[in-house]
Design an enzyme around this catalytic site. Structure first.
Site, short mmCIF file in Angstrom:
data_model
loop_
_atom_site.label_atom_id
_atom_site.label_comp_id
_atom_site.label_asym_id
_atom_site.label_seq_id
_atom_site.Cartn_x
_atom_site.Cartn_y
_atom_site.Cartn_z
N CYS B 86 0.82 -1.22 0.00
CA CYS B 86 0.00 0.00 0.00
C CYS B 86 0.85 1.26 0.00
O CYS B 86 0.32 2.36 -0.16
CB CYS B 86 -0.93 0.00 1.20
SG CYS B 86 -1.81 -1.55 1.40
N LYS B 331 -10.06 6.49 4.21
CA LYS B 331 -11.40 6.11 4.64
C LYS B 331 -12.49 6.67 3.74
O LYS B 331 -13.41 5.95 3.35
CB LYS B 331 -11.62 6.60 6.09
CG LYS B 331 -13.03 6.38 6.62
CD LYS B 331 -13.30 4.90 6.78
CE LYS B 331 -14.77 4.58 6.91
NZ LYS B 331 -15.43 4.38 5.62
N HIS B 335 -8.95 4.17 -1.33
CA HIS B 335 -7.63 3.55 -1.20
C HIS B 335 -7.34 2.61 -2.36
O HIS B 335 -7.32 1.39 -2.20
CB HIS B 335 -7.55 2.81 0.14
CG HIS B 335 -6.23 2.18 0.44
ND1 HIS B 335 -5.03 2.61 -0.10
CD2 HIS B 335 -5.89 1.12 1.25
CE1 HIS B 335 -4.04 1.85 0.35
NE2 HIS B 335 -4.53 0.94 1.16
#
Lengths: 392, 392
Positions: B86, B331, B335
């Protein structure tokens, strides 16, 4: 901008190692690398790491860099995985050079690994295919050997390159690999054998294709500020060049060369202020025999179309004017995808350190490494130069 | 060593875009990026590119960097894929900074992309799992939410952090995301809603988890030699830091912090000669609500154990002392794994350029971005500083 120096390099054997994991292979390469540094180097002195792997088989697809550097004890050290298919660790070495030149690190580890031997041939075909263009090459059934076969056909058609010349690449590289204890296929082969092997993808036969391999390799790049702490015989990274191209072969204008290799080589020669005539040896990307011939032309070892004649002349044999793939190359030494680029640098380090054993080139001062991703979507070239010999 | 400057950044929307491909999303981000450069920038001026992607779904696992840069017309330009799960494009931005500081490039593109919305939830679980440790985490059934749930449980146990505090992260980030036209979940949510959502992995509920997203983002980093050609209001990359750690959470001594984040932050503050008090805003990696609280502590916004109280105090809200995740964060903004790090830099660029619209922080001079790979196997922090405001 600081110069960057190669102070150590080492590798695992290449082959099929069912008892090993990607982590244990990387440890073997890492230990060989730190042990190769003339004045010694502690893991705690490493500031940063770059690790190349394609991630064949999906063992550790995410964070596969830290997964191996933490395993060898580089606690907390920034580690970045780089991936440009079969050129993954060639680019890792390039990133190490940039890190050193940026002033953000003094001692940088570049390495790579792959485990391929435990897959079915279908799985291997899938995983090699990911280095091609996915949507219009892989998913329409093109294999990796098939892509290079198209390049071979085009070169044979355009320049009268022969199957015999392709086979001579195999004979030469096996002759060298037979002198390399790390080689996977460390045996000689005759021209007859290399001519009469079963077809893989017409016109390429089994001896025109490298094996699939397990293995790992690493190199250590340091800044001029600290190089004296590690060696009295510095090997400078004189030139670095890289280039990219369309990932799909079908997207390119010509099949008889790899433009990314040519761009990478020209950038590296330019940075080093050198020409091919200045080189004493080269490790080039011979995943298929045709790839070595294309490399001769793209790296300007000869004119376009003359590569077949060049290998036939013996000029690139171990006792020739410019020995190519003294290690055995991908063909005989092996091709654990993510390890290959760093593994080429291992051979450069051994040759320039006079530690290449039976395959030692006489007093080499400058060597080149050439690593290709996919069928030429990316390529990277390094030129290493022994400082002491130059000033002597 | 030259300074590096951020002169442009842009992104696609984040969300589910069944009509788009990874290439078309990257083109949208690339075009937005070149258009964001104050004095304009042509694709032909780009010397090098770094692209981050996890490669979710395996669309183009090999050479996925060149596959997108060639698509946007960066013909032949060296392109390297970097992958740290990520944190892939956070590390791509860092590589761009190193490339510029190395003197090997003046204008460098850093970007990332991911397409996740067309997968089954099982496939998503698989692909997110690859950012964990494969052999002992993923293959033994641990999900990614499960890993962060363990960290949340540990933090709640050790520091009396509450579910309500976790929910306040969601409320704050949705309030910001509702002001961001690029946000995937661009709507406000009440504390009641964020408290009463279904459980995903105890103690984390749906509002404590970011969505899966499609998207792409890019940033342009240039050297001080050329920065004046692109802007009269330079934004300097004042600090860069990175750290790694064991990939598996189970391998670490403590679950109540992310040591790689702390190392990265300390290195970045050190390089910049700044402290958290000097920051005007921060984009932190809130893949799960607990991750934002851990970030407050690891980035030294507060003492260990005080993150719950910090979010509750309103200090990190848009009108607080240190607004965090003004973009909506992972959030609410979304993402798309490989795009996230570069997307955080997009928000920093917009804030420092005074172009963040309804969510604009008043006259910010310095902002921080913080991007985590996996559960903390790698982390990277950047600090950006507006030069004109500083000298004015």
């Amino acid at each position: 901008m600081t110069d960057a120096f190669l102070v150590g390099a080492g590798q695992s054997g290449y082959g099929a190692f069912p008892e090993e994991s990607y982590r244990s292979l990387f440890r073997t390469a890492f230990d060989a690398t730190t042990e190769s540094v003339p004045k010694g180097l502690m893991a705690s002195e490493i500031d940063e790491a770059f690790v190349g792997t394609l991630g064949v088989g999906g063992r550790q697809l995410g964070l596969s860099g830290p997964a191996v550097t933490e395993h060898v004890g580089l606690d907390g050290v920034p580690c970045t995985r780089v991936e440009n298919a079969c050129a993954a660790s060639g680019f890792a070495v390039r990133q190490a050079v940039q890190a050193v030149k940026s002033g953000m690190a003094d001692v940088v580890l570049a390495g790579g690994f792959e485990v391929m031997s435990d897959m079915s041939s279908d799985a291997t075909k899938y995983w090699l295919g990911v280095s091609g263009e996915t949507e219009w090459e892989r998913l329409s059934g093109t294999t990796f050997a098939g892509v290079y076969a198209q390049m071979a056909s085009a070169h044979m058609e355009r320049y009268d390159t022969t199957r015999k010349q392709l086979s001579r690449v195999a004979v030469k590289n096996h002759a060298n690999g037979a002198k390399n204890p790390h080689a996977q296929l460390g045996f000689e082969c005759s021209l007859d054998e290399a001519q009469s092997a079963p077809t893989v993808a017409e016109p390429l036969n089994l001896y025109h294709c490298c094996p699939t391999s397990d293995g790992a390799a690493c190199a250590l790049i340091v800044s001029e500020d600290v190089v004296d702490e590690y060696t009295d015989d510095p090997i400078r990274v004189a030139g670095v060049g890289a280039g990219s191209d369309s990932v799909g072969l079908f997207q390119r204008d010509s099949y008889v060369g790899v433009p990314a290799s040519e761009r990478a080589a020209e950038a590296a020669y330019d940075m080093a202020g050198l020409t091919p005539e200045d080189l004493d040896f080269a490790e080039v990307h011979d995943c298929f025999a045709i790839a070595e011939l294309l490399a001769y032309e793209d790296l300007h070892f000869c004119e376009k179309g003359e590569a077949g004649a060049l290998v036939e002349s013996g000029a690139t044999a171990l006792d020739g004017d410019l020995p190519v793939n003294t290690s055995g190359g991908l063909k005989s030494k092996g091709h654990p995808i993510g390890a290959t680029g760093a593994g080429q640098v291992v051979e450069a380090f051994k040759q320039l350190s006079g530690e290449a054993g039976e395959r030692q080139v006489e007093n080499p001062v400058r060597g080149l490494t050439h690593n290709v991703g996919g069928s030429g979507g990316a390529a990277v070239v390094h030129i290493f130069e022994k400082e002491t010999a130059v000033s002597a």
